[in-house]
Design a protein around this motif. Sequence first.
Motif, PDB file in Angstrom:
ATOM      1  N   ILE A 166       0.841  -1.201   0.000  1.00 29.96           N
ATOM      2  CA  ILE A 166       0.000   0.000   0.000  1.00 29.96           C
ATOM      3  C   ILE A 166       0.878   1.253   0.000  1.00 29.96           C
ATOM      4  N   ALA A 167       1.924   1.253   0.836  1.00 31.62           N
ATOM      5  CA  ALA A 167       2.826   2.410   0.912  1.00 31.62           C
ATOM      6  C   ALA A 167       3.549   2.633  -0.415  1.00 31.62           C
ATOM      7  N   LEU A 168       3.964   1.558  -1.075  1.00 31.59           N
ATOM      8  CA  LEU A 168       4.645   1.697  -2.369  1.00 31.59           C
ATOM      9  C   LEU A 168       3.703   2.271  -3.418  1.00 31.59           C
ATOM     10  N   GLY A 169       2.437   1.850  -3.399  1.00 31.05           N
ATOM     11  CA  GLY A 169       1.472   2.390  -4.348  1.00 31.05           C
ATOM     12  C   GLY A 169       1.285   3.889  -4.175  1.00 31.05           C
ATOM     13  N   ILE A 170       1.172   4.328  -2.927  1.00 27.11           N
ATOM     14  CA  ILE A 170       1.004   5.765  -2.655  1.00 27.11           C
ATOM     15  C   ILE A 170       2.268   6.531  -3.041  1.00 27.11           C
ATOM     16  N   ALA A 171       3.437   5.961  -2.686  1.00 27.94           N
ATOM     17  CA  ALA A 171       4.696   6.644  -2.993  1.00 27.94           C
ATOM     18  C   ALA A 171       4.901   6.785  -4.502  1.00 27.94           C
ATOM     19  N   ASN A 172       4.471   5.793  -5.274  1.00 26.30           N
ATOM     20  CA  ASN A 172       4.610   5.889  -6.725  1.00 26.30           C
ATOM     21  C   ASN A 172       3.834   7.070  -7.283  1.00 26.30           C
ATOM     22  N   VAL A 173       2.647   7.339  -6.718  1.00 27.92           N
ATOM     23  CA  VAL A 173       1.852   8.473  -7.178  1.00 27.92           C
ATOM     24  C   VAL A 173       2.489   9.786  -6.737  1.00 27.92           C
ATOM     25  N   TRP A 174       2.867   9.866  -5.479  1.00 28.90           N
ATOM     26  CA  TRP A 174       3.434  11.106  -4.950  1.00 28.90           C
ATOM     27  C   TRP A 174       4.770  11.475  -5.603  1.00 28.90           C
ATOM     28  N   LEU A 175       5.582  10.473  -5.931  1.00 29.02           N
ATOM     29  CA  LEU A 175       6.936  10.739  -6.434  1.00 29.02           C
ATOM     30  C   LEU A 175       7.047  10.631  -7.950  1.00 29.02           C
ATOM     31  N   GLY A 176       5.930  10.425  -8.633  1.00 26.20           N
ATOM     32  CA  GLY A 176       5.954  10.426 -10.093  1.00 26.20           C
ATOM     33  C   GLY A 176       6.416   9.135 -10.723  1.00 26.20           C
ATOM     34  N   LEU A 177       6.173   7.999 -10.086  1.00 29.13           N
ATOM     35  CA  LEU A 177       6.460   6.675 -10.642  1.00 29.13           C
ATOM     36  C   LEU A 177       7.945   6.472 -10.952  1.00 29.13           C
ATOM     37  N   PRO A 178       8.830   6.650  -9.967  1.00 27.27           N
ATOM     38  CA  PRO A 178      10.249   6.364 -10.226  1.00 27.27           C
ATOM     39  C   PRO A 178      10.451   4.875 -10.490  1.00 27.27           C
ATOM     40  N   LEU A 179      11.465   4.549 -11.258  1.00 30.19           N
ATOM     41  CA  LEU A 179      11.651   3.178 -11.724  1.00 30.19           C
ATOM     42  C   LEU A 179      11.782   2.180 -10.579  1.00 30.19           C
ATOM     43  N   PHE A 180      12.617   2.490  -9.580  1.00 31.69           N
ATOM     44  CA  PHE A 180      12.864   1.507  -8.520  1.00 31.69           C
ATOM     45  C   PHE A 180      11.615   1.267  -7.674  1.00 31.69           C
ATOM     46  N   LEU A 181      10.782   2.296  -7.499  1.00 32.25           N
ATOM     47  CA  LEU A 181       9.543   2.118  -6.737  1.00 32.25           C
ATOM     48  C   LEU A 181       8.511   1.350  -7.553  1.00 32.25           C
ATOM     49  N   ALA A 182       8.451   1.607  -8.843  1.00 33.51           N
ATOM     50  CA  ALA A 182       7.516   0.874  -9.698  1.00 33.51           C
ATOM     51  C   ALA A 182       7.883  -0.609  -9.735  1.00 33.51           C
TER      52      ALA A 182
END
Length: 348
Positions: free
Chosen positions: A280-296
């Motif tokens: 859940i945290a990774l999904g939110i972080a991907n939106v907030w940070l603009g979908l960086p590669l390592f998080l995606a």
Amino acid sequence: MSVISRRLLLLALIWTFLLMSLGAYVRLQDAGLGCPDWPGCYGHFSVPDEPHEISHAERHFGMSVDVGKGWKEMIHRYAASGLGVLMIGLSFSLWRDRRHAGLNPWLALLPLLVIVLQGAFGMWTVTLKLMPAVVTGHLVGGMTLLMTLLVIFARNAERWYLGRDLNWLWRLSVLAVAGQIILGGWVSSNYAGLACDGFPQCLDSWQLPAGLGAALRPDRALGLAADGSALNLTHLAAIHYLHRLGALLVLVLVLSLVWQLWRLLPRYAAALGFLLLLQIALGIANVWLGLPLFLALAHHSGAAALLGVLVYGWVRAAPIATAELNKPAVRSLVVAQQATVSLLDSQP
């Protein structure tokens, strides 16, 4: 199960997980069509890198050759081919051990059948030019292969006698996470990961996107609107928002399962809860940070891990009806299981 089958199975599990992560990397790097043909690359079995080869490929295919993207795609194909060879050996070994391991004959052959279908989806992904429905199907095929291997592995492990029948909640949780992965593949294949540019709001609004109903139409799976045009931002935001609603359902169901399992299997419940909250945290972080590669990539791998832990536990858990608990043999199994869990939990 023989030692050879177990080692091949573990190798196949690790290889499949890493290959799925590699596939996600190729897609996120926009290299899915780094080689516009299949199974080779611009008519070669490796990426053309000589000037005359590149010139010939550009004239023949009518497009510029991107060597970097081509190698990313071909490395993925080489790894997939290696997994296919491994699956032949694994299926042969499982078939030979099926009676000793108590495996259904179809289950022993299923990994090989799935990898063949997965290869077909890999081909269609290229020949149909990254059609969203096919790309999502390719993701589902990879997840299916991974879960099949986990089921075989779990069936040869000691059963968990919990003293409670949580099969219904486990089943709902598995189905919800599997459905959420399909929605995630739909979001990714339509490049809708940033269609909602905020969280928890979507397009600066708390309301459902106006295109939600239209996005559910079957022709949206082709990545096109009804008139054949590309999906607009409203459609993409609707697809993204549907994925968020699915995440809410997954959160409720899996947290309920974690709560029920906390005293029965505390370490398993802690691992499951951690993977859920991390995802859940990774999904939110991907939106907030603009979908960086390592998080995606982490979000993709986290989805596979969450579903895998759910499926593994679901297969190992032995549902026991209330009437069965009155039998001395069953009751002694439950007591022994709970005593073992308590002992392990008390150790530092």
